[in-house]
Scaffold this active site. Structure first.
Site, PDB file in Angstrom:
ATOM      1  CG  ASN A  70      -0.364   0.637   2.414  1.00 47.33           C
ATOM      2  OD1 ASN A  70      -0.289   1.855   2.526  1.00 47.33           O
ATOM      3  ND2 ASN A  70       0.117  -0.184   3.344  1.00 47.33           N
ATOM      4  CG  LEU A  74       0.515   8.691   7.419  1.00 47.28           C
ATOM      5  CD1 LEU A  74       1.473   9.589   8.216  1.00 47.28           C
ATOM      6  CD2 LEU A  74      -0.400   7.956   8.400  1.00 47.28           C
ATOM      7  CG  ASN A 100      -0.561   5.560  14.290  1.00 45.31           C
ATOM      8  OD1 ASN A 100      -0.142   6.489  13.624  1.00 45.31           O
ATOM      9  ND2 ASN A 100       0.055   4.389  14.336  1.00 45.31           N
ATOM     10  CB  CYS A 130       4.122   5.993   7.880  1.00 39.43           C
ATOM     11  SG  CYS A 130       3.240   5.927   6.289  1.00 39.43           S
ATOM     12  CB  THR A 266      -3.294  -6.973   5.730  1.00 43.28           C
ATOM     13  OG1 THR A 266      -2.215  -6.037   5.757  1.00 43.28           O
ATOM     14  CG2 THR A 266      -3.725  -7.183   4.297  1.00 43.28           C
TER      15      THR A 266
END
Lengths: 301, 233
Positions: A70, A74, A100, A130, A266
């Site tokens: 992916n 964000l 988060n 990330c 996922t």
């Protein structure tokens, strides 16, 4: 409900160790049509940044064998909109809500943390991992020094306990975890996605506008399990582990490696009921094995 | 789990599956289908082609591993369904003009049938475009007031929209853009978008589509949008 799955993550009591992972669960609303969120041990919000983000352009998803890449980037409404629109609902739930937080620089991390001081969050997941956008903070998560530095600054101003979410893409994850612990982190979560790449050979182009993207799903599980084990051996703070967990058996393996809680990522996309089925599977396991609490098998390998 | 009643090729690479299903399903909605464990990992979003008397029909093109597996399923075997999902087409006020390209014709059949049921005196015209060979045209012929067929050409070259018509289109994005362009600004044009999707329910943000009003999720806010909303640049 039985107490066999009750889990303490530091002083925070979870009904069970199962927590949907950030970025796979929105702010929970999409899954309320499938089950009662209060059945969960906790839930982790979509990654938030100080300012809203529209995310990456182009293709954002690409399948690999038993995996998913992916490059969402964000996309999120920003901390203020979260506090106004999502927090009242999350706050009303009898489950542990974890928020988060990502950032592009020190200032944006600290301002976001300051804003969250105003609400009664149980646990912050500090995203320094990330891989898809500068604002995701992966740069901070690549070395023990930078990870420790940002952790120290965040912990110093946060009213809430801070769990640092680590990247599998940098230096030794155990060394980074040790640095975070020394800087006051009250927990570690791992792993974020593994940086990968996809090329469309027919079009002779890279698939993602952002070039590289994050791999998750069952394909990454052995790597995540190894890293979880290494970090559990290296630190004394609790670990919330994730990476390709799709069944209760997978969850159990991470707990045996030393994880206190586990996150489901996922798999939420594949089967929205996955976290519930995992909770039920763990309950049956405890029953069959005669465990009074799941902690009895934690870290046994 | 749903039981497959039939699953057959209607044209090379194009398959039609009927499963038993009960519940409300709107034209333009879709289901996530899977009949495998973890490879491929994701379920496949497939739009509703028809729904009547407990029979739900999907018309789909075999393009990869997932649809390949779906196409091999036999009658009486099981397929996992999640849905219906998405917003579906709006209630059509006035006459209806549908423009479908290739496998994009799939959701338009149920729309047209539903429209005719609710508006027995309404006029429904259809434009169907195919690259090589046509399929399912006879089922459109049985219900529509007029069917225009184009094979190998550009369907929008023929398209003439009447003032009373609402236009609904599904197919390649370049075709839908062209439909929106040749339709007079006074007519409403609805487009059904396609995107890579993981969850189908609005959680993953993988199918985000930039619109005039900011990012929207194709799976949850769509797949149906007003053309001006998504083709705004």
């Amino acid at each position: 409900m039985s107490k066999q799955l009750e889990t303490k993550f530091n002083e925070i009591l979870f009904k069970n160790p199962v927590v949907p992972a950030s970025g796979t669960f929105g702010f929970g609303r999409e899954y309320e049509a499938y089950y009662d969120l209060e059945k969960l041990g906790g839930l982790c919000s979509k990654g938030l940044t100080l300012a809203p983000q529209s995310g990456n352009t182009g293709i954002r998803l690409w399948e690999t064998p038993a995996g998913l890449m992916n490059s969402i980037g964000l996309e999120n409404p920003g901390i203020d909109a979260f506090i106004e629109n999502e927090w009242p609902h999350l706050k009303s739930l009898d489950t542990v809500t974890i928020v988060n937080v990502g950032g592009k620089d020190e200032e944006s991390y600290l301002k976001a943390i300051e804003k969250l001081n105003a609400i009664d969050v149980k646990l912050i997941e500090l995203n320094i991992s990330c891989p898809n956008v500068k604002a995701g903070g992966m740069a901070y998560g690549m070395t023990a020094e930078t990870a420790g530095d940002i952790t120290k600054k965040v912990v110093a101003i946060s009213n809430h306990p801070v769990m640092v979410k680590l990247s599998p893409n940098g230096d030794s994850v155990a060394e980074i975890a040790v640095a975070c612990e020394a800087s006051g982190a009250q927990g570690i979560s791992l792993i974020n996605t593994i940086q990968g790449m996809a090329i469309d050979y027919k079009k002779k182009v890279v698939v993602f506008d952002n070039l590289y993207a994050g791999l998750s799903g069952p394909a990454v599980k052995p790597i995540a399990l190894r890293m979880t084990h290494q970090v559990c051996q290296a630190v004394n703070i609790p670990i919330m582990a994730m990476g390709g967990i799709s069944t209760w058996e997978d969850a159990l393996e991470f707990i045996m490696a030393g994880a206190t809680c586990i996150q489901i990522g996922t798999m939420n996309f594949i089967n929205p009921l996955a976290p519930i089925e995992i909770i039920e599977g763990l309950e049956v396991y405890c029953e069959k094995e005669g465990l009074s609490n799941i902690s009895e098998i934690r870290g046994i390998v | 789990m749903a039981i497959i009643q039939s699953n057959e090729f209607v044209s090379p690479g194009i398959c039609k599956m009927t499963v038993a299903f009960t519940g409300a399903v709107l034209p333009g909605q879709f289901f996530m289908l899977r009949a495998w464990d973890k490879d491929p990992l994701l379920s496949r979003p497939i739009s509703v082609h028809d729904y009547e008397d407990g029979k739900l029909t999907f018309l789909y093109q075999v393009v990869g591993k997932g649809t390949e597996i779906l196409s091999c399923l036999k009658a009486q075997s099981e397929v996992t369904l999640q849905g219906p999902l998405g917003n579906g087409f709006p209630q059509i006020v006035g006459d209806l003009c549908v423009v479908g390209g290739g496998i994009g014709i799939a959701p338009l059949y149920y729309l047209m049938k539903d429209y005719k049921k609710k508006n027995p005196h309404g006029n429904c015209r259809v434009y169907l475009g195919f690259r090589d060979s046509s399929y399912c045209v006879e089922s459109f012929n049985a219900i529509a007031d007029e069917v225009n067929l184009n094979i190998g050409g550009i369907i929008t070259d023929q398209l003439k929209v009447a003032a009373s018509e609402v236009v609904v289109t599904c197919g390649p994005e370049v075709m839908m853009k062209s439909v929106a362009k040749v339709t007079p600004a006074e007519n409403q044009v609805y487009v059904s978008m396609e995107a890579h999707m993981a969850c189908g329910i609005g959680a993953c943000l993988g199918c985000t589509c930039a619109t005039k009003y900011g990012n929207k999720k194709v799976c949850q806010d769509g797949p149906v949008f007003l053309s001006g909303e998504v083709f705004y640049v």
